[in-house]
Design an enzyme around this catalytic site. Structure first.
Site, mmCIF file in Angstrom:
data_model
loop_
_atom_site.group_PDB
_atom_site.id
_atom_site.type_symbol
_atom_site.label_atom_id
_atom_site.label_comp_id
_atom_site.label_asym_id
_atom_site.label_seq_id
_atom_site.Cartn_x
_atom_site.Cartn_y
_atom_site.Cartn_z
ATOM 1 N N CYS A 146 0.840 -1.199 0.000
ATOM 2 C CA CYS A 146 0.000 0.000 0.000
ATOM 3 C C CYS A 146 0.879 1.254 0.000
ATOM 4 O O CYS A 146 1.999 1.251 0.498
ATOM 5 C CB CYS A 146 -0.904 0.006 1.228
ATOM 6 S SG CYS A 146 -2.063 1.402 1.271
ATOM 7 N N ASP A 161 0.376 3.782 1.726
ATOM 8 C CA ASP A 161 0.322 4.367 3.078
ATOM 9 C C ASP A 161 1.718 4.708 3.597
ATOM 10 O O ASP A 161 2.624 3.868 3.571
ATOM 11 C CB ASP A 161 -0.356 3.353 4.017
ATOM 12 C CG ASP A 161 -0.736 3.969 5.346
ATOM 13 O OD1 ASP A 161 0.166 4.473 6.048
ATOM 14 O OD2 ASP A 161 -1.930 3.952 5.689
ATOM 15 N N ARG A 175 2.866 4.981 6.434
ATOM 16 C CA ARG A 175 3.327 4.257 7.635
ATOM 17 C C ARG A 175 3.827 2.868 7.309
ATOM 18 O O ARG A 175 4.433 2.205 8.150
ATOM 19 C CB ARG A 175 2.165 4.147 8.647
ATOM 20 C CG ARG A 175 1.607 5.475 9.092
ATOM 21 C CD ARG A 175 0.257 5.293 9.749
ATOM 22 N NE ARG A 175 -0.750 4.771 8.817
ATOM 23 C CZ ARG A 175 -1.994 4.452 9.138
ATOM 24 N NH1 ARG A 175 -2.398 4.587 10.389
ATOM 25 N NH2 ARG A 175 -2.836 3.994 8.246
ATOM 26 N N HIS A 222 -2.281 -4.051 5.050
ATOM 27 C CA HIS A 222 -2.022 -3.619 6.434
ATOM 28 C C HIS A 222 -3.332 -3.262 7.115
ATOM 29 O O HIS A 222 -4.264 -2.765 6.474
ATOM 30 C CB HIS A 222 -1.054 -2.425 6.462
ATOM 31 C CG HIS A 222 -1.626 -1.170 5.873
ATOM 32 N ND1 HIS A 222 -2.111 -0.148 6.645
ATOM 33 C CD2 HIS A 222 -1.825 -0.789 4.591
ATOM 34 C CE1 HIS A 222 -2.561 0.816 5.859
ATOM 35 N NE2 HIS A 222 -2.406 0.454 4.609
ATOM 36 N N CYS A 279 -6.060 0.228 7.005
ATOM 37 C CA CYS A 279 -5.820 0.737 5.653
ATOM 38 C C CYS A 279 -6.960 1.691 5.264
ATOM 39 O O CYS A 279 -8.126 1.300 5.249
ATOM 40 C CB CYS A 279 -5.742 -0.432 4.664
ATOM 41 S SG CYS A 279 -5.448 0.089 2.966
#
Ligand SMILES: [Zn+2]
Length: 208
Positions: free
Chosen positions: A41, A43, A45, A97, A100
């Site tokens: 992803c 993302d 993080r 994750h 998400c």
């Protein structure tokens, strides 16, 4: 975020690498030979290399919103094609994750413009597994389960491709489904039954 700081960080990083091995970048420039394709992803993080503890050159990486593998998306399909046929990776990982945002958005009824067709692929995962998901009363648990099921479905999308099926037969390439738990930092192997999925997939999607 101070953009200038990024260039300072980069200088420090270069120096740290050179202190250990003065030929580090010379060697890096000679080419890449990764054994793993990581699809994750976007993302911020969920880093790819850092959470796996791998160095530059060790993982071929593709990231998009909610680690999707739509078979009509030229970008992810080109990455898979290049990784399997040219880099000859032996492992493909789809890593989702928990928490998400993409998966969360697909669970809600709201119009998100250009994101709608992208998120619709996750809504399709929800529809496919509706029976299991509506049984889960706790919303947080249902959300987490959808993250896992989405990883599983994207693994199936990887396995649907001809080059992956061929590489499995020729050199035993394996597809893995993982979830990164942001809350604990741990990587969870969903232990996707690759050969069983492949068998089912080949039944319908076999191309030769
Ligand atoms: Zn995400």
């Amino acid at each position: 975020m101070d953009i200038k700081q990024i260039f300072k960080n980069n200088q420090n990083w270069v120096q740290t690498k050179l202190n250990v091995d003065s030929n580090y970048f010379n060697n890096l420039s000679k080419g890449q030979n990764p054994d793993i394709l990581y699809i994750g992803c976007s993302d911020s993080r969920v880093t790819a290399e850092e959470l796996m503890g791998v160095s530059p050159g060790e993982a071929f990486v593709h990231r998009n919103i909610a680690n999707m593998v739509p078979n009509t998306d030229l970008s992810v399909m080109s990455v898979i094609d290049y990784a399997v046929l040219h880099l000859k990776v032996n492992h493909i990982v789809v890593c989702g994750h928990y928490y998400c945002g993409g998966v969360k958005a697909a669970m809600e009824s709201q119009d998100l413009g250009i994101l709608n067709p992208w998120l619709r692929n996750i809504r399709d995962v929800y529809r496919t597994h509706r029976k299991e998901l509506i049984e889960i009363n706790d919303e947080d648990k249902r959300y987490k389960r959808l993250v896992e099921l989405n990883v599983q479905e994207q693994c199936i999308n990887v396995i649907k491709t001809a080059e992956v099926q061929r590489a499995y037969r020729e050199r035993g390439l394996i597809v893995h489904g993982w979830v990164f738990d942001i809350h604990s930092g741990r990587l969870i192997d969903l232990k996707i039954d690759f050969s069983k999925i492949l068998e089912n997939v080949m039944d319908i999607y076999r191309l030769e």
